[in-house]
Structures are given as C-alpha cells and as structure tokens.
Design an enzyme around this catalytic site. Structure first.
Site, PDB file in Angstrom:
ATOM      1  N   CYS A   1      -0.071  -0.062   9.187  1.00  0.00           N
ATOM      2  CA  CYS A   1       1.265   0.528   9.293  1.00  0.00           C
ATOM      3  C   CYS A   1       2.257   0.025   8.247  1.00  0.00           C
ATOM      4  O   CYS A   1       3.382   0.525   8.193  1.00  0.00           O
ATOM      5  CB  CYS A   1       1.814   0.296  10.701  1.00  0.00           C
ATOM      6  SG  CYS A   1       1.857  -1.422  11.236  1.00  0.00           S
ATOM      7  N   HIS A   2       1.864  -0.897   7.413  1.00  0.00           N
ATOM      8  CA  HIS A   2       2.803  -1.491   6.444  1.00  0.00           C
ATOM      9  C   HIS A   2       2.102  -1.648   5.110  1.00  0.00           C
ATOM     10  O   HIS A   2       1.506  -2.679   4.848  1.00  0.00           O
ATOM     11  CB  HIS A   2       3.276  -2.844   6.975  1.00  0.00           C
ATOM     12  CG  HIS A   2       4.399  -3.456   6.193  1.00  0.00           C
ATOM     13  ND1 HIS A   2       4.192  -4.319   5.138  1.00  0.00           N
ATOM     14  CD2 HIS A   2       5.740  -3.348   6.323  1.00  0.00           C
ATOM     15  CE1 HIS A   2       5.343  -4.731   4.665  1.00  0.00           C
ATOM     16  NE2 HIS A   2       6.305  -4.150   5.361  1.00  0.00           N
ATOM     17  N   PHE A   3       2.063  -0.745   4.291  1.00  0.00           N
ATOM     18  CA  PHE A   3       2.607   0.610   4.270  1.00  0.00           C
ATOM     19  C   PHE A   3       1.440   1.582   4.151  1.00  0.00           C
ATOM     20  O   PHE A   3       0.398   1.213   3.613  1.00  0.00           O
ATOM     21  CB  PHE A   3       3.518   0.792   3.054  1.00  0.00           C
ATOM     22  CG  PHE A   3       4.726  -0.096   3.075  1.00  0.00           C
ATOM     23  CD1 PHE A   3       5.859   0.274   3.773  1.00  0.00           C
ATOM     24  CD2 PHE A   3       4.733  -1.294   2.390  1.00  0.00           C
ATOM     25  CE1 PHE A   3       6.998  -0.541   3.762  1.00  0.00           C
ATOM     26  CE2 PHE A   3       5.866  -2.114   2.386  1.00  0.00           C
ATOM     27  CZ  PHE A   3       6.994  -1.732   3.070  1.00  0.00           C
TER      28      PHE A   3
ATOM     29  N   VAL B   1       0.094  -4.097   2.899  1.00  0.00           N
ATOM     30  CA  VAL B   1       0.499  -5.465   2.578  1.00  0.00           C
ATOM     31  C   VAL B   1       0.978  -6.118   3.880  1.00  0.00           C
ATOM     32  O   VAL B   1       1.588  -5.456   4.723  1.00  0.00           O
ATOM     33  CB  VAL B   1       1.600  -5.475   1.493  1.00  0.00           C
ATOM     34  CG1 VAL B   1       2.839  -4.729   1.927  1.00  0.00           C
ATOM     35  CG2 VAL B   1       1.938  -6.885   1.056  1.00  0.00           C
TER      36      VAL B   1
END
Length: 174
Positions: A69-71, A76
């Site tokens: 979910c990041h990103f 990362v």
C-alpha cells in the site's frame, strides 16, 4: 522475572499480549505494527552513552504488508514505521528494567532520512542508545537511535522520548 539479553519473535509476541512484563506494564504492539522480528541485544550499560542499548532486527521480504500500500508501483517502507520501531524499543527497555505502566511515545528531537527500505533488501537493524533513564514516579527513557538496511545507516533520530503512564487518560486531559 529473569532478565534475558535477547528475545525471539515468539517472546516479543508475548509482550504484545501483556504476558512478558505482566498486566498493566509496557507491551509491544501486536503484528502488523510490531516492527522487528527479534531483539539481538539488550543491556543496561552498553551503547554510546553507557546507559543501556537495544539492538533489534527485521527480516525484509516483498510480502510485508506496507509494501502493498505504500506506494502502488513504487513500494517502500514508510519512514515513520522505522521511527516507530525505535520508540517501541525504548518502551520495551523501560519494561525490561522493571518500569510500570503503559508506554507512550512522547516525541523526539531531530530525524534524518538518508535512504529507504525496499522489497529487495534483506535485513533492517535498529539500534537505540539510552541517554537518560528516569525510573521514579515518572518513568521515562530518552535515547538516540538509528536504522540500517543491509549494513548501511539510513535513518537517525535524536532524543527519542517514551514515558510509562499508570493512567493513559491523563494524556488527553481527562
């Protein structure tokens, strides 16, 4: 309780359920927010200030929850999770020395990010050096910390502060 100088994942999970230091005492978060897999060293007289240190590790693999979910398309590890790991370690230390109460992060001085943690990295090493420990009516630890990935230091934080509270409602002005 006999003080150990290292802890495996299962022992850390006991802390997340309040069964390592006892009810009402500091506990680590449960997964997914527990940000390390093991504590490889904890003592009361080590670190650069000679007042205690904690060293912990996280095994990196592409399936870690935050990479999804990041990103999207640019995975990362969020830098704030590395910072939270350092606060978690200070709180764990306070429980390890016999402090009572629920741990809460209280702030930090400077934070510097000079790198990132990616899915193809292998190992994150967190290091906390205690600068000051207050263990009276107020229980608080102040420490400097660093985060390294595959042997290279990529985050540094000064004056990480964690306090232990008998009544966490006091923090909200209740």
């Amino acid at each position: 309780m006999v003080k150990q100088h290292s802890y495996n994942r299962d022992e850390l999970l006991l802390s997340g359920h309040g069964r390592l230091f006892g009810p009402g005492n500091p506990q680590l978060p449960s997964p997914n927010m527990l940000m390390f897999d093991r504590i490889t060293r904890i003592n009361e007289d080590g670190g650069q200030y000679g007042k205690g240190e904690v060293v912990a590790e996280l095994d990196v693999h592409p399936e870690l929850w935050f990479f999804r979910c990041h990103f999207a398309g640019d995975p990362v590890m969020p830098g704030c999770l590395g910072l939270d790991a350092l606060w978690q370690m200070v709180g764990f230390y306070l429980g390890w020395i016999g402090g009572h109460g629920a741990g809460r992060a209280l702030g930090c001085g400077e934070v510097k990010f000079t790198g990132q943690i990616l899915p193809d990295n292998r190992l994150v090493t967190y290091n906390v050096a205690l600068k000051r420990v207050i263990n009276r009516r107020l229980v608080m630890g102040i420490a400097d910390g660093s985060v390294a990935v595959d042997g290279e230091t990529i985050y540094e934080a000064t004056d990480l502060k964690v306090g232990l509270f008998q009544n966490t409602g006091e923090l909200n002005g209740a």
